[in-house]
Design a protein around this motif. Structure first.
Motif, PDB file in Angstrom:
ATOM      1  N   PRO A  21      45.461  13.814  57.069  1.00 36.86           N
ATOM      2  CA  PRO A  21      44.047  14.062  56.778  1.00 36.86           C
ATOM      3  C   PRO A  21      43.691  13.714  55.344  1.00 36.86           C
ATOM      4  O   PRO A  21      44.563  13.664  54.470  1.00 36.86           O
ATOM      5  N   LEU A  22      42.426  13.453  55.139  1.00 38.49           N
ATOM      6  CA  LEU A  22      41.967  13.108  53.799  1.00 38.49           C
ATOM      7  C   LEU A  22      42.373  14.179  52.795  1.00 38.49           C
ATOM      8  O   LEU A  22      42.051  15.352  52.965  1.00 38.49           O
ATOM      9  N   PRO A  23      43.099  13.810  51.737  1.00 38.32           N
ATOM     10  CA  PRO A  23      43.484  14.795  50.728  1.00 38.32           C
ATOM     11  C   PRO A  23      42.270  15.463  50.104  1.00 38.32           C
ATOM     12  O   PRO A  23      41.350  14.806  49.630  1.00 38.32           O
ATOM     13  N   GLY A  24      42.238  16.789  50.154  1.00 38.30           N
ATOM     14  CA  GLY A  24      41.145  17.539  49.560  1.00 38.30           C
ATOM     15  C   GLY A  24      39.956  17.767  50.463  1.00 38.30           C
ATOM     16  O   GLY A  24      39.001  18.434  50.085  1.00 38.30           O
ATOM     17  N   ASN A  33      43.542   5.758  48.155  1.00 35.96           N
ATOM     18  CA  ASN A  33      42.435   5.121  48.872  1.00 35.96           C
ATOM     19  C   ASN A  33      41.636   6.089  49.736  1.00 35.96           C
ATOM     20  O   ASN A  33      40.559   5.727  50.221  1.00 35.96           O
ATOM     21  N   ARG A  34      42.125   7.330  49.919  1.00 41.16           N
ATOM     22  CA  ARG A  34      41.395   8.232  50.809  1.00 41.16           C
ATOM     23  C   ARG A  34      41.128   9.615  50.214  1.00 41.16           C
ATOM     24  O   ARG A  34      40.411  10.411  50.805  1.00 41.16           O
ATOM     25  N   GLY A  35      41.689   9.941  49.073  1.00 39.94           N
ATOM     26  CA  GLY A  35      41.442  11.245  48.459  1.00 39.94           C
ATOM     27  C   GLY A  35      40.011  11.380  47.971  1.00 39.94           C
ATOM     28  O   GLY A  35      39.382  10.400  47.570  1.00 39.94           O
ATOM     29  N   LEU A  36      39.493  12.595  48.007  1.00 36.77           N
ATOM     30  CA  LEU A  36      38.105  12.843  47.603  1.00 36.77           C
ATOM     31  C   LEU A  36      37.990  12.855  46.087  1.00 36.77           C
ATOM     32  O   LEU A  36      38.578  13.703  45.409  1.00 36.77           O
ATOM     33  N   ASP A  52      50.840  16.318  41.632  1.00 44.26           N
ATOM     34  CA  ASP A  52      49.688  17.076  42.128  1.00 44.26           C
ATOM     35  C   ASP A  52      49.012  16.419  43.325  1.00 44.26           C
ATOM     36  O   ASP A  52      48.057  16.974  43.879  1.00 44.26           O
ATOM     37  N   MET A  53      49.479  15.245  43.724  1.00 45.11           N
ATOM     38  CA  MET A  53      48.771  14.464  44.731  1.00 45.11           C
ATOM     39  C   MET A  53      49.448  14.518  46.096  1.00 45.11           C
ATOM     40  O   MET A  53      50.665  14.585  46.203  1.00 45.11           O
ATOM     41  N   ARG A  54      48.604  14.454  47.137  1.00 50.40           N
ATOM     42  CA  ARG A  54      49.085  14.337  48.505  1.00 50.40           C
ATOM     43  C   ARG A  54      49.049  12.882  48.945  1.00 50.40           C
ATOM     44  O   ARG A  54      48.299  12.074  48.387  1.00 50.40           O
ATOM     45  N   HIS A  55      49.856  12.568  49.940  1.00 51.70           N
ATOM     46  CA  HIS A  55      49.915  11.211  50.478  1.00 51.70           C
ATOM     47  C   HIS A  55      48.510  10.735  50.877  1.00 51.70           C
ATOM     48  O   HIS A  55      47.790  11.444  51.580  1.00 51.70           O
ATOM     49  N   GLY A  56      48.141   9.548  50.393  1.00 47.55           N
ATOM     50  CA  GLY A  56      46.842   8.978  50.726  1.00 47.55           C
ATOM     51  C   GLY A  56      45.783   9.133  49.658  1.00 47.55           C
ATOM     52  O   GLY A  56      44.654   8.682  49.841  1.00 47.55           O
ATOM     53  N   GLN A  67      58.757  -4.174  41.160  1.00 45.82           N
ATOM     54  CA  GLN A  67      58.047  -3.246  42.030  1.00 45.82           C
ATOM     55  C   GLN A  67      57.446  -2.088  41.239  1.00 45.82           C
ATOM     56  O   GLN A  67      58.088  -1.549  40.337  1.00 45.82           O
ATOM     57  N   MET A  68      56.239  -1.702  41.623  1.00 40.79           N
ATOM     58  CA  MET A  68      55.646  -0.445  41.156  1.00 40.79           C
ATOM     59  C   MET A  68      55.460   0.440  42.377  1.00 40.79           C
ATOM     60  O   MET A  68      54.842   0.038  43.359  1.00 40.79           O
ATOM     61  N   MET A  69      56.015   1.662  42.335  1.00 37.31           N
ATOM     62  CA  MET A  69      55.923   2.588  43.462  1.00 37.31           C
ATOM     63  C   MET A  69      55.374   3.905  42.939  1.00 37.31           C
ATOM     64  O   MET A  69      56.054   4.629  42.187  1.00 37.31           O
ATOM     65  N   LEU A  70      54.126   4.209  43.311  1.00 38.95           N
ATOM     66  CA  LEU A  70      53.445   5.427  42.867  1.00 38.95           C
ATOM     67  C   LEU A  70      53.432   6.407  44.034  1.00 38.95           C
ATOM     68  O   LEU A  70      52.655   6.259  44.976  1.00 38.95           O
ATOM     69  N   ASN A  71      54.306   7.391  43.979  1.00 43.17           N
ATOM     70  CA  ASN A  71      54.517   8.317  45.080  1.00 43.17           C
ATOM     71  C   ASN A  71      53.657   9.566  44.973  1.00 43.17           C
ATOM     72  O   ASN A  71      53.361  10.040  43.876  1.00 43.17           O
ATOM     73  N   ALA A  72      53.291  10.104  46.139  1.00 40.61           N
ATOM     74  CA  ALA A  72      52.695  11.434  46.216  1.00 40.61           C
ATOM     75  C   ALA A  72      53.819  12.459  46.313  1.00 40.61           C
ATOM     76  O   ALA A  72      54.977  12.116  46.545  1.00 40.61           O
ATOM     77  N   LYS A  73      53.472  13.727  46.157  1.00 43.63           N
ATOM     78  CA  LYS A  73      54.504  14.759  46.080  1.00 43.63           C
ATOM     79  C   LYS A  73      55.334  14.874  47.355  1.00 43.63           C
ATOM     80  O   LYS A  73      56.520  15.200  47.298  1.00 43.63           O
TER      81      LYS A  73
END
Length: 231
Positions: free
Chosen positions: A48-51, A201-204, A194-198, A156-162
């Motif tokens: 689901p959309l983060p936030g 491009n989809r976080g509020l 502090d971020m969730r997957h997505g 490579q650049m890899m920016l991961n969510a928690k």
């Protein structure tokens, strides 16, 4: 897919900020995996959309369950063997025909798996993965992600969510293997705790933390592309 969240806006932002051609290919039928109906139904349940404020669990669950067979059939059919010809026989030649001298890759989630495979080709100078899921996607496809990792041939650049996979985070096997490549010092692998997957491009963006880390992620990506595309 291309219509998911801010994907097209991010393309426009990169094109304007870097002065480059940005292409958003359709690798799935009907834009995203599962099309414009089944795709969002499954996506909104699984990721689901983060936030965002979601409907109650049961309606989302049953809607996703109804659409899951359509979504899964297309997901399983979109293998590297199926999409590589589209990339190398269609997309790359068209981008080069527009005058591109160096080409970079950008992917979200599934796009992290795509990046791993495509990065084995000398056609590409670098790759950025926002909340990449190469391991998770490969396991579901029965794909050899370790072989794909070994064959990566560009920074490579890899920016991961928690909650993203440990393999793609700092200290994981991706960092271990990539650090031994000739371009080992050029890789950027980090986690946005502090971020969730997505979120990219989809976080509020009405959430201050999402807005903060979205801007940080975009700045990092632009800097990475400028360096490796020699802009």
């Amino acid at each position: 897919g291309v219509r998911s969240g801010r994907t097209r806006q991010i393309c426009d932002d990169l094109a304007d900020a870097l002065g480059v051609i940005v292409v958003a290919p359709y690798f799935f039928n009907g834009d995203g995996c599962g099309g414009l109906v089944s795709g969002p139904a499954v996506e909104n349940f699984m990721s689901p959309l983060p936030g965002s404020v979601q409907r109650s669990f049961l309606p989302r669950f049953f809607q996703a369950l109804w659409h899951l067979p359509t979504w899964y059939r297309e997901f399983k059919s979109t293998t590297w063997e199926a999409i590589a010809p589209k990339l190398y026989d269609n997309i790359v030649p068209k981008v080069k025909s527009r005058g591109a001298k160096k080409i970079g890759l950008l992917g979200y989630c599934w796009g992290g798996w795509f990046n791993c495979h495509a990065s084995s080709s000398p056609e590409f100078a670098c790759a950025v993965g926002f909340h990449p899921s190469p391991v998770r996607v490969a396991k579901n496809l029965g794909d050899d992600w370790k072989k794909a990792l070994d064959e990566i041939a560009c920074p490579q650049m890899m920016l991961n969510a928690k909650e993203d996979d440990a393999e793609t985070k700092p200290g994981g096997i991706f960092e271990e293997v990539l650090s031994k490549k000739p371009f080992g010092a050029e890789n950027v692998i980090t986690t946005f705790d502090d971020m969730r997957h997505g979120w990219m491009n989809r976080g509020l963006l009405s959430d201050p933390l999402v807005a903060r880390d979205y801007e940080k992620g975009m700045t990092m990506a632009k800097t990475f592309f400028k360096k490796h595309l020699e802009l």
